[in-house]
Design a protein around this motif. Structure first.
Motif, PDB file in Angstrom:
ATOM      1  N   PRO A 195     -69.115 -45.295   7.189  1.00 13.23           N
ATOM      2  CA  PRO A 195     -67.490 -44.945   7.328  1.00 13.23           C
ATOM      3  C   PRO A 195     -66.925 -45.599   5.977  1.00 13.23           C
ATOM      4  CG  PRO A 195     -68.348 -45.986   9.252  1.00 13.23           C
ATOM      5  CD  PRO A 195     -69.416 -46.264   8.234  1.00 13.23           C
ATOM      6  N   LYS A 196     -65.563 -45.125   5.765  1.00 17.85           N
ATOM      7  CA  LYS A 196     -64.852 -45.627   4.669  1.00 17.85           C
ATOM      8  C   LYS A 196     -64.748 -47.267   4.959  1.00 17.85           C
ATOM      9  CE  LYS A 196     -60.112 -44.995   2.994  1.00 17.85           C
ATOM     10  NZ  LYS A 196     -58.877 -44.188   3.026  1.00 17.85           N
TER      11      LYS A 196
ATOM     12  N   ASN B 264     -66.613 -41.927  14.066  1.00 18.37           N
ATOM     13  CA  ASN B 264     -65.091 -42.121  13.942  1.00 18.37           C
ATOM     14  C   ASN B 264     -64.561 -43.074  14.608  1.00 18.37           C
ATOM     15  OD1 ASN B 264     -65.338 -39.831  12.213  1.00 18.37           O
ATOM     16  ND2 ASN B 264     -65.072 -38.390  13.926  1.00 18.37           N
TER      17      ASN B 264
ATOM     18  N   GLN C 287     -70.929 -31.176   9.364  1.00 21.13           N
ATOM     19  CA  GLN C 287     -70.393 -32.555   9.837  1.00 21.13           C
ATOM     20  C   GLN C 287     -70.272 -33.621   8.655  1.00 21.13           C
ATOM     21  OE1 GLN C 287     -72.546 -30.571  11.458  1.00 21.13           O
ATOM     22  NE2 GLN C 287     -72.161 -30.661  13.736  1.00 21.13           N
TER      23      GLN C 287
ATOM     24  N   ILE D  68     -67.570 -32.750   6.227  1.00 20.83           N
ATOM     25  CA  ILE D  68     -66.404 -33.052   6.812  1.00 20.83           C
ATOM     26  C   ILE D  68     -65.839 -34.527   6.750  1.00 20.83           C
ATOM     27  CG2 ILE D  68     -64.828 -32.864   8.710  1.00 20.83           C
ATOM     28  CD1 ILE D  68     -66.404 -30.175   9.351  1.00 20.83           C
ATOM     29  N   ALA D  69     -66.789 -35.287   7.108  1.00 20.36           N
ATOM     30  CA  ALA D  69     -66.605 -36.994   7.193  1.00 20.36           C
ATOM     31  C   ALA D  69     -66.591 -37.391   5.855  1.00 20.36           C
ATOM     32  CB  ALA D  69     -68.174 -37.383   7.693  1.00 20.36           C
TER      33      ALA D  69
ATOM     34  N   ARG E 147     -65.113 -35.744   3.236  1.00 15.11           N
ATOM     35  CA  ARG E 147     -63.813 -35.321   2.890  1.00 15.11           C
ATOM     36  C   ARG E 147     -62.715 -36.037   3.532  1.00 15.11           C
ATOM     37  NH1 ARG E 147     -62.206 -30.005   1.056  1.00 15.11           N
ATOM     38  NH2 ARG E 147     -60.758 -30.121   2.641  1.00 15.11           N
ATOM     39  N   ASN E 148     -63.274 -36.694   4.678  1.00 14.62           N
ATOM     40  CA  ASN E 148     -62.123 -37.850   5.314  1.00 14.62           C
ATOM     41  C   ASN E 148     -62.378 -39.201   5.046  1.00 14.62           C
ATOM     42  OD1 ASN E 148     -60.815 -35.498   6.861  1.00 14.62           O
ATOM     43  ND2 ASN E 148     -62.302 -35.448   8.293  1.00 14.62           N
ATOM     44  N   GLY E 149     -63.034 -39.524   4.056  1.00 17.28           N
ATOM     45  CA  GLY E 149     -63.148 -40.896   3.529  1.00 17.28           C
ATOM     46  C   GLY E 149     -64.534 -41.613   3.496  1.00 17.28           C
ATOM     47  N   ALA E 150     -65.646 -40.998   4.456  1.00 11.25           N
ATOM     48  CA  ALA E 150     -66.806 -41.435   4.435  1.00 11.25           C
ATOM     49  C   ALA E 150     -67.550 -41.283   2.981  1.00 11.25           C
ATOM     50  CB  ALA E 150     -67.647 -40.786   5.472  1.00 11.25           C
ATOM     51  N   ARG E 151     -68.719 -42.339   3.369  1.00 12.14           N
ATOM     52  CA  ARG E 151     -69.528 -42.366   1.940  1.00 12.14           C
ATOM     53  C   ARG E 151     -70.918 -42.189   2.208  1.00 12.14           C
ATOM     54  NH1 ARG E 151     -71.545 -47.088   0.183  1.00 12.14           N
ATOM     55  NH2 ARG E 151     -69.948 -48.182   1.564  1.00 12.14           N
TER      56      ARG E 151
ATOM     57  N   ASP F 177     -63.235 -26.829   4.842  1.00 14.60           N
ATOM     58  CA  ASP F 177     -64.728 -27.370   5.223  1.00 14.60           C
ATOM     59  C   ASP F 177     -65.781 -26.526   5.223  1.00 14.60           C
ATOM     60  OD1 ASP F 177     -63.278 -29.737   5.676  1.00 14.60           O
ATOM     61  OD2 ASP F 177     -62.841 -29.257   7.759  1.00 14.60           O
TER      62      ASP F 177
END
Length: 343
Positions: free
Chosen positions: A134-135, A191, A204, A207-208, A210-214, A281
């Motif tokens: 996670p971010k 999430n 998946q 998308i993650a 793009r939403n800040g995951a690394r 996405d």
């Protein structure tokens, strides 16, 4: 697993009749002479396993790949590979594509299916699955996963990725907490912070991110394959006439994906429709989906055998799998869908 009782694992979607169900644009219709050359195939309806919304059904409509086929096809949607293998083993589907691990975990439990072809990535440096955090996570290396909770679909290619990734830094399944969740449940756990990492494929993963995951580790050699595999039911392979027709089914699938690679806007459309995700996405993970279909070679069998042995050694399966015994090429030698001439 009877077909009627499998609704919780997959859902059958519309039958495509010969010359029947494509959209107005059908660039691959009338692509084969099989309709007139093989009238004996008209008695067959083939069920194709769609692994998590891979675009195959939407592309069949867009391209008209099956419009002139003498048989009918229908698609069955699966959330990931292991249930698809189970359905093939029981004869509930005829053909489907899965990652590298499901044939291994499937063969460790039951038979009734064979690996019949390979999907090779057209961009081998692009991972189709990753281990992500996670971010804001403090985890920086694979070694940092020790003692952490990691979500992963059990028996999937992502299961193989996390197993080999841990092994590469001297860790094993007992050194972490593997939380076996299907992709949807894994997304929720990731999430909401209930797990520390997630081993998962695209879209998946994309998308993650793009939403800040690394991305902590990419699913690339030497810890992961970039190939996936077509499997088929032995019930379909065992009959000479039906086997020939199934070969035609596989080649038509290969043609529709070859078309999609050359018309990326159509591929994005298909993935967006089947995955239920925005086109942006779908486009973000498109390169990881682009493959070429070929026969299985000795290096593929060796790679699968190595993975099967690693799963046995790690205690993830309890029965040794002999990969050559579950391999049966459907395609002619030298076949390569990336070299097809398309209309």
């Amino acid at each position: 697993m009877p077909l009627v009782g499998a609704v919780g694992l997959f859902a059958l979607t519309g039958t495509l009749a010969a010359c029947g169900a494509s959209s107005q644009a059908a660039p691959l219709s009338k692509s084969s002479g099989s309709a007139s050359a093989h009238p004996e195939w008209s008695k067959y309806t083939f069920t194709i396993g769609d692994n998590g919304g891979d675009g195959s059904q939407a592309l069949a409509k867009i391209t008209g790949a099956f419009d002139d086929a003498p048989y009918k096809v229908r698609f069955a949607r699966f959330t990931y590979g292991p249930p698809l293998v189970q359905a093939a083993a029981s004869g509930d589907i005829d053909l489907g594509a899965v990652g590298d691990v499901p044939p291994i975990t499937g063969a460790a439990k039951e038979y009734g299916f064979k690996i019949v072809a390979v999907n090779r990535s057209l961009t081998p440096t692009q991972s189709n699955e990753n281990i992500i955090v996670p971010k804001g996570s403090g985890l920086k290396t694979l070694a940092d996963l020790k003692g952490k909770k990691i979500a992963v679909p059990q028996g999937s290619s992502a299961h193989g990725l996390i197993l080999n990734a841990l092994r590469s830094v001297g860790l094993g399944p007992k050194d972490v907490h593997l939380v076996f969740l299907d992709p949807a449940a894994g997304a929720t756990a990731f999430n909401t912070g209930k797990v520390d990492a997630w081993s998962i494929w695209n879209p998946q993963s994309a998308i993650a991110v793009r939403n800040g995951a690394r991305i902590l580790a990419k699913g690339l050699p030497p810890i992961d394959q970039t190939s996936s595999y077509y499997i088929a039911s032995e019930k379909s392979l065992g009959d000479k006439t039906k086997r020939a027709a199934l070969t035609d089914v596989l080649q038509r699938l290969a043609r529709e994906f070859a078309y999609a690679v050359r018309h990326e806007d159509k591929y994005v459309q298909a993935l967006s429709e089947e995955e239920g995700i925005p086109p942006a996405d779908a486009k973000a993970s498109l390169k990881a989906f682009e493959t070429r279909v070929t026969p299985i070679g000795k290096p593929d069998i060796a790679a699968e055998q190595k993975l099967a042995d690693a799963f046995l050694q790690a205690g993830q399966i309890t029965k040794k799998v002999d990969v050559p015994s579950i391999t049966d090429n459907l395609l002619p030698s030298g076949y390569d869908s990336s070299k097809l001439t398309l209309g």
